[in-house]
Design a protein around this motif. Structure first.
Motif, PDB file in Angstrom:
ATOM      1  N   PRO A  34      52.365   4.052  22.275  1.00 47.68           N
ATOM      2  CA  PRO A  34      53.251   5.073  22.861  1.00 47.68           C
ATOM      3  C   PRO A  34      53.443   6.289  21.957  1.00 47.68           C
ATOM      4  CG  PRO A  34      54.494   3.091  22.272  1.00 47.68           C
ATOM      5  CD  PRO A  34      53.048   2.753  22.142  1.00 47.68           C
ATOM      6  N   ASP A  57      50.609   8.586  22.434  1.00 45.80           N
ATOM      7  CA  ASP A  57      50.850   9.323  23.674  1.00 45.80           C
ATOM      8  C   ASP A  57      51.871  10.442  23.442  1.00 45.80           C
ATOM      9  OD1 ASP A  57      49.142   7.644  25.037  1.00 45.80           O
ATOM     10  OD2 ASP A  57      50.719   6.431  25.943  1.00 45.80           O
ATOM     11  N   LEU A  58      52.913  10.133  22.682  1.00 44.66           N
ATOM     12  CA  LEU A  58      53.944  11.134  22.393  1.00 44.66           C
ATOM     13  C   LEU A  58      53.342  12.313  21.626  1.00 44.66           C
ATOM     14  CD1 LEU A  58      56.940  12.048  22.289  1.00 44.66           C
ATOM     15  CD2 LEU A  58      57.162  10.722  20.167  1.00 44.66           C
ATOM     16  N   ASN A  84      60.833   5.886  25.417  1.00 46.63           N
ATOM     17  CA  ASN A  84      59.773   5.926  26.414  1.00 46.63           C
ATOM     18  C   ASN A  84      60.301   5.351  27.724  1.00 46.63           C
ATOM     19  OD1 ASN A  84      57.354   6.011  27.752  1.00 46.63           O
ATOM     20  ND2 ASN A  84      56.391   4.341  26.583  1.00 46.63           N
ATOM     21  N   THR A 115      64.814  11.098  26.680  1.00 50.92           N
ATOM     22  CA  THR A 115      63.967  10.244  27.522  1.00 50.92           C
ATOM     23  C   THR A 115      62.783  11.079  27.987  1.00 50.92           C
ATOM     24  OG1 THR A 115      65.324  10.798  29.437  1.00 50.92           O
ATOM     25  CG2 THR A 115      65.885   8.785  28.250  1.00 50.92           C
ATOM     26  N   GLY A 124      59.524   9.776  29.004  1.00 47.87           N
ATOM     27  CA  GLY A 124      58.405   8.998  29.532  1.00 47.87           C
ATOM     28  C   GLY A 124      58.292   9.018  31.042  1.00 47.87           C
ATOM     29  N   PRO A 125      57.392   8.169  31.597  1.00 48.14           N
ATOM     30  CA  PRO A 125      56.511   7.249  30.869  1.00 48.14           C
ATOM     31  C   PRO A 125      55.418   7.992  30.100  1.00 48.14           C
ATOM     32  CG  PRO A 125      56.658   6.680  33.215  1.00 48.14           C
ATOM     33  CD  PRO A 125      57.280   8.019  33.057  1.00 48.14           C
ATOM     34  N   PHE A 126      55.362   7.769  28.783  1.00 48.14           N
ATOM     35  CA  PHE A 126      54.368   8.436  27.945  1.00 48.14           C
ATOM     36  C   PHE A 126      52.949   8.195  28.450  1.00 48.14           C
ATOM     37  CE2 PHE A 126      57.039   7.884  23.772  1.00 48.14           C
ATOM     38  CZ  PHE A 126      58.032   8.685  24.299  1.00 48.14           C
ATOM     39  N   ASN A 176      55.821  -1.423  26.986  1.00 48.23           N
ATOM     40  CA  ASN A 176      54.721  -0.535  27.391  1.00 48.23           C
ATOM     41  C   ASN A 176      54.045  -1.064  28.638  1.00 48.23           C
ATOM     42  OD1 ASN A 176      55.101   0.968  25.051  1.00 48.23           O
ATOM     43  ND2 ASN A 176      53.665  -0.304  23.917  1.00 48.23           N
ATOM     44  N   SER A 217      61.770  14.196  32.472  1.00 43.87           N
ATOM     45  CA  SER A 217      61.131  13.953  31.169  1.00 43.87           C
ATOM     46  C   SER A 217      60.426  15.214  30.674  1.00 43.87           C
ATOM     47  CB  SER A 217      60.123  12.807  31.285  1.00 43.87           C
ATOM     48  OG  SER A 217      60.793  11.606  31.586  1.00 43.87           O
TER      49      SER A 217
END
Ligand SMILES: *[C@@H]1O[C@H](CO)[C@@H](O)[C@H](O)[C@H]1NC(C)=O
Length: 498
Positions: free
Chosen positions: A32, A35-36, A231, A254, A256-258, A382, A479
């Motif tokens: 994650p 992804d971030l 996430n 908040t 996400g979802p990443f 995840n 997000s």
């Protein structure tokens, strides 16, 4: 002398905010944060992912892809501390550990990254705007403090879980459960919904005997951070986000979802382990032959290793369910010749209906395939969020850590899961006595995949959350807008000379 160049908008603009991201060296924590990093870079910020050589080798695909896309995303390698007591050489990631006694030495080694991290930060031309460190990397707090860099912590699970955890610490739940029997039930204090746990399923990271010093450091780092990055997305658990923010007393971002940052197959494949492209296209081709929402995907995350007894129960359960299945087993699980033979016999009996993959598949590519209509999961956050983001309902089979409370969220609160009936955690290499058998697999898979009012409702809700998840990540979504605000708030603060 050449005439001075006209200043352009580019030369006048302040440099983009620079985020230094320090993941925990465990796949479920690193993915994650990768992804971030990609999300930040795609939105114009600079992102540096800090890790150690074994882990940076795994991220080569991510770095190459970012370079091709001209994103300001780099992987920074810190030397892994040598000569740590009790840690065999070469182990730099939780998933390389093969003995429960090696976990604490690995964490002790990570603490010694504080010096190299500080040296890297001091060597930069300008101080970074912000450090984002995994909750479990409490040692980063001292580094951030000594350089005066703002710090956010990233906590891997849902806000529902993190709120349970924080309330349990603040209201002394662990003191109450200490003397309790294994079956005794406790209500998690301060929650806006009723949540029951036992001593064994009570929340908490790094809080087993032997981990006290590390735990205290991480809790302290949480309390002194400037905020939290989670996430999740508001439409999934807004009441828990609000309560968590209030309990923590600092902003909770908040974002996400990443996983939805990965828009193409290459991005989906590069974020985890190295993928076998030939194997992956064979799996996709197999899924292409199946009806929509007909296949149950079965995978237990990067850490769980099932011993033969339980592996056989899973296999027989999937066979007896009569449903098409795609089952991921790990190489070490099927290393013994008798296990290999058993698996080959199972594959022969279920040929055409079942597919067993050895090793690693890019999970996002599986969950986003139209044929996959259910997921038997260990309830790592995840995995759950990836499933929800793609509208796929789940069978929940928690093993340890936050997984039992993640199960409560998806089954009791969100209504998108069927519990398999695991009641107590197992250690990673010790699932011999897990009270789950093939009949539980058959029952839960049937409840998920067979249709009927309850199953339809679960699927409808999952699809609705999936649509909301996509909306949250689009321009104007919660997000997306939170990420804009996060970047902007550090653009104003960051960029001081080093
Ligand atoms: C995230 O966005 C929501 C509204 O969409 C807002 O209420 C919340 O305060 C934002 N979070 C932060 C930390 O700014």
């Amino acid at each position: 002398m050449a005439p001075a160049e006209e200043p352009t908008a580019a030369t006048l603009a302040p440099p983009p905010p620079h985020f230094v991201i320090v993941p925990l060296v465990a796949q479920g924590h690193t993915i994650p944060m990768v992804d971030l990093a990609r999300l930040l870079a795609e939105r114009g910020a600079r992102a540096s992912l800090v890790t150690t050589p074994v882990n940076s080798a795994r991220l080569r695909g991510v770095a190459d892809q970012a370079a091709r896309a001209k994103l300001a995303l780099e992987v920074v390698e810190l030397p892994f501390p040598a000569g740590v007591d009790g840690l065999p050489p070469g182990i730099e990631n939780v998933d390389q550990v093969t003995d429960n006694n090696h976990f604490i030495p690995l964490f002790n080694a990570l603490q010694r990254l504080a010096g190299p991290l500080e040296a890297y930060l001091r060597g930069l031309a300008a101080r970074p705007s912000c450090i984002v460190a995994d909750w479990c990397n409490g040692w980063t707090a001292g580094v951030a403090r000594s350089l005066g860099i703002p710090r956010l912590f990233f906590h891997g699970p849902s806000c529902f879980y993190s709120l349970c955890d924080l309330n349990s610490v603040d209201h002394g739940l662990h003191e109450q459960t200490a003397a309790a029997s294994d079956q005794e039930k406790f209500v998690v204090p301060g929650m806006p919904v009723h949540v029951e746990v036992t001593k064994a399923t009570a929340p908490g990271f790094l809080n087993s005997p032997g981990w006290e010093a590390l735990w205290v450091e991480c809790v302290e780092a949480m309390r002194t951070a400037d905020g939290a990055v989670v996430n999740t997305f508001l439409d999934l658990e807004d009441q828990f986000v609000a309560c968590y923010e209030a309990a923590l007393g600092k902003p909770v971002w908040t974002l996400g979802p990443f996983c939805l940052a990965n828009k193409d197959a290459e991005a989906m494949a590069s974020r985890g382990n190295k993928t076998d492209a030939v194997q992956q296209s064979a799996v996709t081709a197999w899924l292409d032959t199946k009806d929509t929402d007909s296949v149950v995907y079965v995978s237990f995350g990067s850490l769980v290793r099932k011993l033969p007894k339980l592996l056989f129960e899973v296999g027989h359960g999937l066979e007896d369910s009569g449903k098409p299945f795609l089952w991921v087993v790990k190489e070490p699980e099927v290393a013994a010749p008798e296990v290999r033979e058993w698996l080959e016999a199972l594959e022969a009996r279920t040929a055409g209906r079942g597919l067993v993959v050895r090793g690693w598949v890019p999970q996002l590519a599986m969950l986003s395939h139209r044929a996959v209509g259910g997921f038997v999961t260990h309830c790592g956050w995840n995995s759950l969020l990836e499933s929800i983001a793609h509208g796929v309902p789940v069978v929940t089979w928690p093993h340890f850590a936050d997984q039992f409370l993640n199960e409560r969220l998806v089954v009791d609160v969100l209504g998108v899961g069927v519990a398999i009936g695991a009641t107590a955690p197992v250690m990673i290499f010790d699932d011999e006595n897990m009270p789950v058998g093939r009949e539980d697999v058959v029952r839960a898979v049937a409840a998920l995949m067979d249709g009927g009012a309850e199953a339809d409702e679960r699927r409808r809700k999952a699809k609705e959350y999936g649509e909301k998840a996509h909306r949250a990540m689009e321009k104007g979504g919660s997000s997306y807008e939170n990420l804009t605000q996060l970047i902007e708030s550090f653009r104003q603060r960051g960029g001081k000379e080093g």
